[in-house]
Design an enzyme around this catalytic site. Sequence first.
Site, PDB file in Angstrom:
ATOM      1  N   ASP A 185       9.208   4.868   7.603  1.00 39.02           N
ATOM      2  CA  ASP A 185       9.481   6.137   8.071  1.00 39.02           C
ATOM      3  C   ASP A 185       8.407   7.248   7.191  1.00 39.02           C
ATOM      4  OD1 ASP A 185      11.013   6.675   5.874  1.00 39.02           O
ATOM      5  OD2 ASP A 185      12.721   7.386   6.977  1.00 39.02           O
ATOM      6  N   ASP A 204       7.086   3.969 -10.471  1.00 39.79           N
ATOM      7  CA  ASP A 204       7.892   3.793  -9.181  1.00 39.79           C
ATOM      8  C   ASP A 204       9.342   3.593  -9.695  1.00 39.79           C
ATOM      9  OD1 ASP A 204       9.013   3.184  -6.898  1.00 39.79           O
ATOM     10  OD2 ASP A 204       7.969   1.484  -6.250  1.00 39.79           O
ATOM     11  N   ARG A 218       4.086   5.912   1.858  1.00 43.22           N
ATOM     12  CA  ARG A 218       4.752   7.015   1.981  1.00 43.22           C
ATOM     13  C   ARG A 218       3.967   7.965   0.845  1.00 43.22           C
ATOM     14  NH1 ARG A 218      10.730   6.490  -0.545  1.00 43.22           N
ATOM     15  NH2 ARG A 218      10.312   4.607  -1.834  1.00 43.22           N
ATOM     16  N   ARG A 235       2.851  13.700  -8.057  1.00 39.83           N
ATOM     17  CA  ARG A 235       2.736  12.883  -9.007  1.00 39.83           C
ATOM     18  C   ARG A 235       1.430  12.998  -9.635  1.00 39.83           C
ATOM     19  NH1 ARG A 235       5.535   7.228  -7.222  1.00 39.83           N
ATOM     20  NH2 ARG A 235       3.716   6.779  -6.547  1.00 39.83           N
ATOM     21  N   GLY A 240       0.861  -1.365  -0.054  1.00 38.58           N
ATOM     22  CA  GLY A 240      -0.180  -0.110  -0.054  1.00 38.58           C
ATOM     23  C   GLY A 240       1.014   1.412   0.065  1.00 38.58           C
ATOM     24  N   ASP A 290       3.524  -4.930  -7.621  1.00 38.82           N
ATOM     25  CA  ASP A 290       2.987  -3.529  -7.160  1.00 38.82           C
ATOM     26  C   ASP A 290       3.497  -2.479  -7.861  1.00 38.82           C
ATOM     27  OD1 ASP A 290       5.456  -4.963  -5.372  1.00 38.82           O
ATOM     28  OD2 ASP A 290       5.500  -2.642  -4.668  1.00 38.82           O
ATOM     29  N   ASN A 291       4.558  -2.716  -8.810  1.00 34.97           N
ATOM     30  CA  ASN A 291       4.965  -1.588  -9.594  1.00 34.97           C
ATOM     31  C   ASN A 291       4.787  -1.695 -10.974  1.00 34.97           C
ATOM     32  OD1 ASN A 291       6.245  -0.669  -7.316  1.00 34.97           O
ATOM     33  ND2 ASN A 291       8.419  -1.488  -7.881  1.00 34.97           N
TER      34      ASN A 291
HETATM   35  N1  LIG Z   1      10.320   5.058   3.512  1.00 34.75           N
HETATM   36  C1  LIG Z   1       9.029   4.347   3.399  1.00 34.75           C
HETATM   37  N2  LIG Z   1       8.145   4.775   4.217  1.00 34.75           N
HETATM   38  C2  LIG Z   1       7.012   4.012   4.284  1.00 34.75           C
HETATM   39  N3  LIG Z   1       6.794   3.014   3.433  1.00 34.75           N
HETATM   40  C3  LIG Z   1       7.555   2.746   2.437  1.00 34.75           C
HETATM   41  C4  LIG Z   1       8.772   3.552   2.589  1.00 34.75           C
HETATM   42  N4  LIG Z   1       9.670   3.124   1.347  1.00 34.75           N
HETATM   43  C5  LIG Z   1       8.745   2.165   0.761  1.00 34.75           C
HETATM   44  N5  LIG Z   1       7.702   1.858   1.393  1.00 34.75           N
HETATM   45  C6  LIG Z   1       6.746   1.045   0.975  1.00 34.75           C
HETATM   46  O1  LIG Z   1       7.231  -0.153   0.764  1.00 34.75           O
HETATM   47  C7  LIG Z   1       6.474  -0.725  -0.492  1.00 34.75           C
HETATM   48  C8  LIG Z   1       7.450  -1.012  -1.530  1.00 34.75           C
HETATM   49  O2  LIG Z   1       8.220   0.122  -1.729  1.00 34.75           O
HETATM   50  P1  LIG Z   1       8.233   0.710  -3.074  1.00 34.75           P
HETATM   51  O3  LIG Z   1       9.511   1.335  -2.911  1.00 34.75           O
HETATM   52  O4  LIG Z   1       8.214  -0.332  -4.174  1.00 34.75           O
HETATM   53  O5  LIG Z   1       7.080   1.873  -3.382  1.00 34.75           O
HETATM   54  P2  LIG Z   1       7.355   3.515  -3.317  1.00 34.75           P
HETATM   55  O6  LIG Z   1       8.350   3.892  -4.137  1.00 34.75           O
HETATM   56  O7  LIG Z   1       7.114   3.838  -1.867  1.00 34.75           O
HETATM   57  O8  LIG Z   1       5.875   4.033  -4.002  1.00 34.75           O
HETATM   58  P3  LIG Z   1       5.515   3.862  -5.555  1.00 34.75           P
HETATM   59  O9  LIG Z   1       5.411   2.417  -5.873  1.00 34.75           O
HETATM   60  O10 LIG Z   1       3.957   4.547  -5.311  1.00 34.75           O
HETATM   61  O11 LIG Z   1       6.369   4.820  -6.254  1.00 34.75           O
HETATM   62  C9  LIG Z   1       5.455   0.119  -0.750  1.00 34.75           C
HETATM   63  O12 LIG Z   1       4.211  -0.404   0.054  1.00 34.75           O
HETATM   64  C10 LIG Z   1       5.781   1.395   0.038  1.00 34.75           C
HETATM   65  O13 LIG Z   1       4.868   2.391   0.391  1.00 34.75           O
END
Ligand SMILES: Nc1ncnc2c1ncn2[C@@H]1O[C@H](COP(=O)(O)OP(=O)(O)OP(=O)(O)O)[C@@H](O)[C@H]1O
Length: 588
Positions: free
Chosen positions: A154, A310, A121, A206, A118, A300-301
């Site tokens: 975080d 992502d 952040r 975004r 989900g 999820d991406n």
């Molecule tokens: N610093 C963070 N704080 C909270 N959740 C995080 C953080 N980094 C990643 N997540 C969560 O971990 C999961 C996988 O992270 P991922 O890097 O693929 O997504 P993201 O870059 O945060 O978001 P998106 O896919 O929307 O670009 C996602 O549920 C993401 O929201």
Amino acid sequence: MSLQSLPKTSSFTKRLTPDPRVPTVAVAKDPNTSPEVFHIARRLTDGAFTYCKPTPRKEYHFITASPAALDTLGLDQSEASSKEFQQIVSGEKVITDPFPYAQAYAGYQFGQFAGQLGDGRVVNLFEVQSAKDGERYELQLKGAGTTPFSRFADGKALFSSSLREFVISESLNAIGIPSTRALAISVLPRTYAMRARHEKCAVVCRMAPSWVRIGTFDLYKWRGDRKGLIELSDYVIDEVFKNKLLTDQQVWKEVEKQVTSKNIVLTRYDKMYLEIVARNAKTTALWHVYGFLNGVLNTDNTSVLGLSLDFGPFAFMEYFSPDYTSNHEDSSKRYSFANTPSAIWYNLVKLGEDVAELIGADQELLDAPDFNAGIKEEWMEQMMKRANVIIDIGASVYEKLFMDDYLNIMCKRIGISPRSSDHSEVLAPMFEMLQATKIDYNGFFKTLQSVPLTGEVDYDSVAELFVPDDFQEDLVNDYTKENILKELKSFLAVFKNRVDQEGLSDGERLARASSVNPLFVPKNWMLNEVIEYTVENDLHPDYIDKMIKMATNPYDSTKWGDELPEVQKRWCSDVRFGLKMEMRSCAS
Ligand SMILES: Nc1ncnc2c1ncn2[C@@H]1O[C@H](COP(=O)(O)OP(=O)(O)OP(=O)(O)O)[C@@H](O)[C@H]1O
């Protein structure tokens, strides 16, 4: 037209069920509702999203907006200087009507199911309808703080990774590769996050017509939530695809042929599945044509709209190397360049499994009064068989579209009209040469489109055009100018032969190729330069603005402006060889 005048309730929150802990906007707004409920980590027992707010920060510093994204929304360029705009896109000002929210999804990460993920952040703000073309965009802030989906993390995003996402989203879109977009970037000067080191954080605003991912479907399947799966699918069909199949008619003719021979009449859910397959096949072909790697192609991406989504350890390849993965943590090379098409197909099979109960049903069954109550034992075998047939049709659609688009656009990049024999007779020797010489991948196409090949050709001097005067030999790797020129000349002879068969003039080749060969693509080393410069110069946006101008006008250098000519020249030097290709960590 101001951004402030555009907010509308998102179709996602209108159509899908909310988290039972915050079931309505009234509850979210109720002063008796603890603000903690917007941030406390929890697993949703039901629903697709939860209302939640960005975390307030001590200080906000708007850096810049993308002129191209403003234009897409039909906003004046001057809107970026308005205080309200800057406050909304940074998260400083939170509009609560409509109320912001975070989407739930799950995902297969590196082939393993990871449970509920989900927006951990990301906070979605609202939907806007473009004043330019009427298209709807859902705006969201990445790096906006913790949500119920943050798990142990975080809720922050580093400035460096935010800047990378800001630039690459706009660059891909301008090249013609479907992508989520970036409207603006802001720094949070007094908010830091600990990754490899302590770093300043940022927020990227975004936008995309939809943020639904394959992972969104994974969540419902995992929960065994049949009602939710139907609700989500109906939403995707009605609101995201707007009941239209947008991919080209060619696909559907091909599908028709197959379903007729298999005695199948497609239902709306079959069409939804195949549309998602088709869109992702087309985007994957473009990634391959342009040498782009996402680096983390988890479900999820993977967008249902086939948008690049992502941007963590992504890269444009410096030189052609099928084995290259841009992700430091990808030790098995699951997401390497060569494995990209199979990684996306894996995700599409997972999607097929998620919606098996829907694509397993023919129209008669979908219409049966007791279908919504659950799957009956006696329907099982037939449904499994049908779902497998639809996934098989998906496999052939995926392969055909990927191969067709790949051949068509790749041939265009070299200025010829596509023939199926070009795969083996022209492209195979070209890629062998590119791999052996390590010539700059994008730069090669730019140079090739302009070299003289009409009439008698002096191969020695034409080959020299690809090699810079200050070329440095690398004797350790048997990497000499002589070897490179030899490889180039042998490919150029093959290519000249093919060009002559088609009777193409230099001008005709150039006209065709220059419409698909970007004059600029942002490589990792350039992005590193922009990050370093911006941090060292008090967040001054001139490098970012320059790069955004170049990235959003990749086919027209007259729009790049006169500023920073030396920097522009460096970023455009297209005859580099064997540059080290960076691998980056997922931590961002
Ligand atoms: N610093 C963070 N704080 C909270 N959740 C995080 C953080 N980094 C990643 N997540 C969560 O971990 C999961 C996988 O992270 P991922 O890097 O693929 O997504 P993201 O870059 O945060 O978001 P998106 O896919 O929307 O670009 C996602 O549920 C993401 O929201």
